[in-house]
Design an enzyme around this catalytic site. Structure first.
Site, PDB file in Angstrom:
ATOM      1  N   LYS A  25       0.833  -1.204   0.000  1.00  0.00           N
ATOM      2  CA  LYS A  25       0.000   0.000   0.000  1.00  0.00           C
ATOM      3  C   LYS A  25       0.868   1.255   0.000  1.00  0.00           C
ATOM      4  CE  LYS A  25      -2.300   1.161   3.804  1.00  0.00           C
ATOM      5  NZ  LYS A  25      -2.060   2.577   4.207  1.00  0.00           N
ATOM      6  N   SER A  26       1.889   1.279   0.829  1.00  0.00           N
ATOM      7  CA  SER A  26       2.739   2.466   0.942  1.00  0.00           C
ATOM      8  C   SER A  26       3.432   2.781  -0.377  1.00  0.00           C
ATOM      9  CB  SER A  26       3.780   2.261   2.045  1.00  0.00           C
ATOM     10  OG  SER A  26       3.166   2.101   3.298  1.00  0.00           O
ATOM     11  N   ASP A 310       2.870  -0.228  12.935  1.00  0.00           N
ATOM     12  CA  ASP A 310       1.632  -0.772  12.367  1.00  0.00           C
ATOM     13  C   ASP A 310       1.450  -2.249  12.695  1.00  0.00           C
ATOM     14  OD1 ASP A 310       0.696   1.583  11.298  1.00  0.00           O
ATOM     15  OD2 ASP A 310       1.536   1.235   9.308  1.00  0.00           O
ATOM     16  N   LYS A 337      -4.129   5.901  14.831  1.00  0.00           N
ATOM     17  CA  LYS A 337      -4.312   5.261  13.531  1.00  0.00           C
ATOM     18  C   LYS A 337      -5.811   5.191  13.227  1.00  0.00           C
ATOM     19  CE  LYS A 337       0.121   4.561  13.053  1.00  0.00           C
ATOM     20  NZ  LYS A 337       0.933   5.192  11.975  1.00  0.00           N
ATOM     21  N   LYS A 409      -9.035  -1.833   2.771  1.00  0.00           N
ATOM     22  CA  LYS A 409      -8.092  -0.717   2.749  1.00  0.00           C
ATOM     23  C   LYS A 409      -6.699  -1.147   2.309  1.00  0.00           C
ATOM     24  CE  LYS A 409      -6.195   2.828   5.865  1.00  0.00           C
ATOM     25  NZ  LYS A 409      -6.688   4.059   5.216  1.00  0.00           N
TER      26      LYS A 409
END
Length: 440
Positions: A25-26, A310, A337, A409
């Protein structure tokens, strides 16, 4: 994808197998943004398509980028001068990266930009970034000082500013903005947290031939630089890999779990989690493009969470199965978060019999036998996937995991991946009684 049927029913099972890890994702979000700001057409292969990716793509199209999706790749014709558009409206969905990065970039334009997002995004801090941008001359109008919505525009003035390092995305946002500013900008980071994720942003800028000087946590950008188009294949996501790896590590199978599509050269922060688990005694083989997990026991201990904050939810689950107590510390940022992850994972694992207790900056965890229970995701993808792992490795009973649409997500095909590894995870069906009494 996790469907509109939002709950998962999980039964104890014995995972093993081989699977490709989903794209990062990053990296996907950074690749989309940089391609959209580059001269020419960039090609991004193996991109993660998720709600966060869509939020970034929509905003970039409003800045003048032209996007074509072909299979799992994106062809993006960038707009290297997006800062003289008509007044803009950016809806960031639930993406903290899009919120922070595009907020800062909007200050390069004299055109006002209205920035908003989902109701859950309002809990993500933005004030430290806005404060630093104001010091550089940004104009900001907002109803409250701590959250969206707000209107922002530049131009900024050349100069130096100090930025809070409590969330690495503040510093990353300022670095990207300084890289593309037409004038010199410099900044110092105060008490930088999540350092590997900031370094990941700098690695991107370096790979795109952006010049800057770095003296520890102070950076200087000369101004007047631009981006050229590029081709890039997104590597696997170490954050998502942690959940798949945990299925295998805690399994009673005699067979390993092998995760592919990972790069040992990647600078993702959560890659360090696997080195930590090896140090604690887990039987893990790390190859150039894969990781092999063998079911094994491991020790707990004192664990500094800052490099891989995370991973706090899944590490909390793993520590329930450790041979001795664990203290996860230096994780204050986990409170800000998608949920307060410290409180959320402790609350849900306690329902399953876990001895998991919040501390000022983390968790204290004693080895525990977990059992099935009705638990909730707190609308947080990492809480949801961690609880799925806990349910698969419960000593008895089924687990009903409520409100799991948030998994999309970062890992839209999580349920399919779990099933590929022989984990008994499936979408909720009507055979679990009184669902409406438990899942709100």
């Amino acid at each position: 994808m996790v469907s509109s049927n939002q709950d998962l029913l999980i039964s104890p099972s014995i995972p093993y197998g081989e699977i490709a890890v989903p794209p990062s994702k990053s990296h996907s979000l950074r690749a989309i943004l940089f391609a959209s700001l580059s001269k020419g057409t960039s090609i991004i292969e193996n991109c993660l398509f998720s709600p966060d990716s869509q939020a970034m793509l929509t905003a970039c199209e409003k800045m003048g980028a032209h996007v074509r999706r072909i299979g799992d790749s994106l062809h993006i014709q960038g707009n290297p001068d997006p800062h003289h558009c008509h007044p803009r409206y950016f809806h960031m969905g639930n993406s903290g990266i899009a919120l922070r990065f595009l907020t800062a970039l909007s200050t390069l334009s004299p055109t006002p930009t209205l920035i908003t997002g989902s109701h859950t995004l309002k809990r993500r801090p933005i004030a430290p970034l806005l404060s630093s941008l104001k010091q550089l001359g940004a104009h900001i109008r907002q109803k409250t000082s701590s959250s969206i919505p707000f209107t922002i525009h530049g131009p900024l003035s050349p100069g130096h500013v100090t930025i809070s390092g409590q969330d690495s995305q503040y510093a990353s946002a300022l670095a990207i903005t300084a890289a593309l500013a037409p004038y010199p900008l410099s900044f110092s980071i105060e008490n930088l947290k999540e350092r590997p994720w900031f370094d990941l942003t700098l690695d991107w800028l370096h790979s795109l031939n952006i010049s800057f000087l770095r003296d520890q946590d102070s950076l200087t950008f000369p101004g007047g630089q631009s981006l050229e188009s590029f081709s890039y294949s997104v590597p696997g996501d170490y954050s998502s890999a942690a959940f798949l790896a945990s299925f295998g590590l805690l399994s009673s199978s005699s067979k390993p779990t092998i995760l592919r599509n990972l790069s040992s050269q990647d600078s993702q922060g959560d890659k360090l989690l696997f080195s930590l688990l090896k140090q604690l005694g887990a039987h893990i083989l790390i190859g150039k493009h894969h990781i092999e997990m063998h079911p094994s026991s491991f020790s707990g201990g004192e664990i500094d969470m800052d490099p891989f904050i995370d991973a706090l939810p899944i590490l909390a689950v793993l520590c329930c199965f450790a041979k001795n107590p664990s203290r996860l510390y230096n994780a204050l940022g986990a409170k800000d978060k998608e949920s307060n992850r410290i409180e959320a994972i402790a609350h849900e694992l306690q329902k399953m019999g876990g001895s998991v207790h919040p501390t000022r900056d983390g968790l204290y965890i004693e080895p525990s036998r977990l059992h099935g229970a009705v638990v909730d995701s707190h609308n947080d993808h990492r809480i949801a996937m961690a609880l799925a792992v806990a349910g698969v490795h419960a000593s008895s009973g089924q687990t009903l995991l409520c409100n799991t649409q948030c998994i999309n997500k970062s890992f839209p095909y999580f349920v399919i991946a779990a099933q590929t590894l022989h984990a008994n995870v499936r979408h909720y069906q009507a055979d679990f009684p009184l669902r409406s009494s438990f899942c709100r």
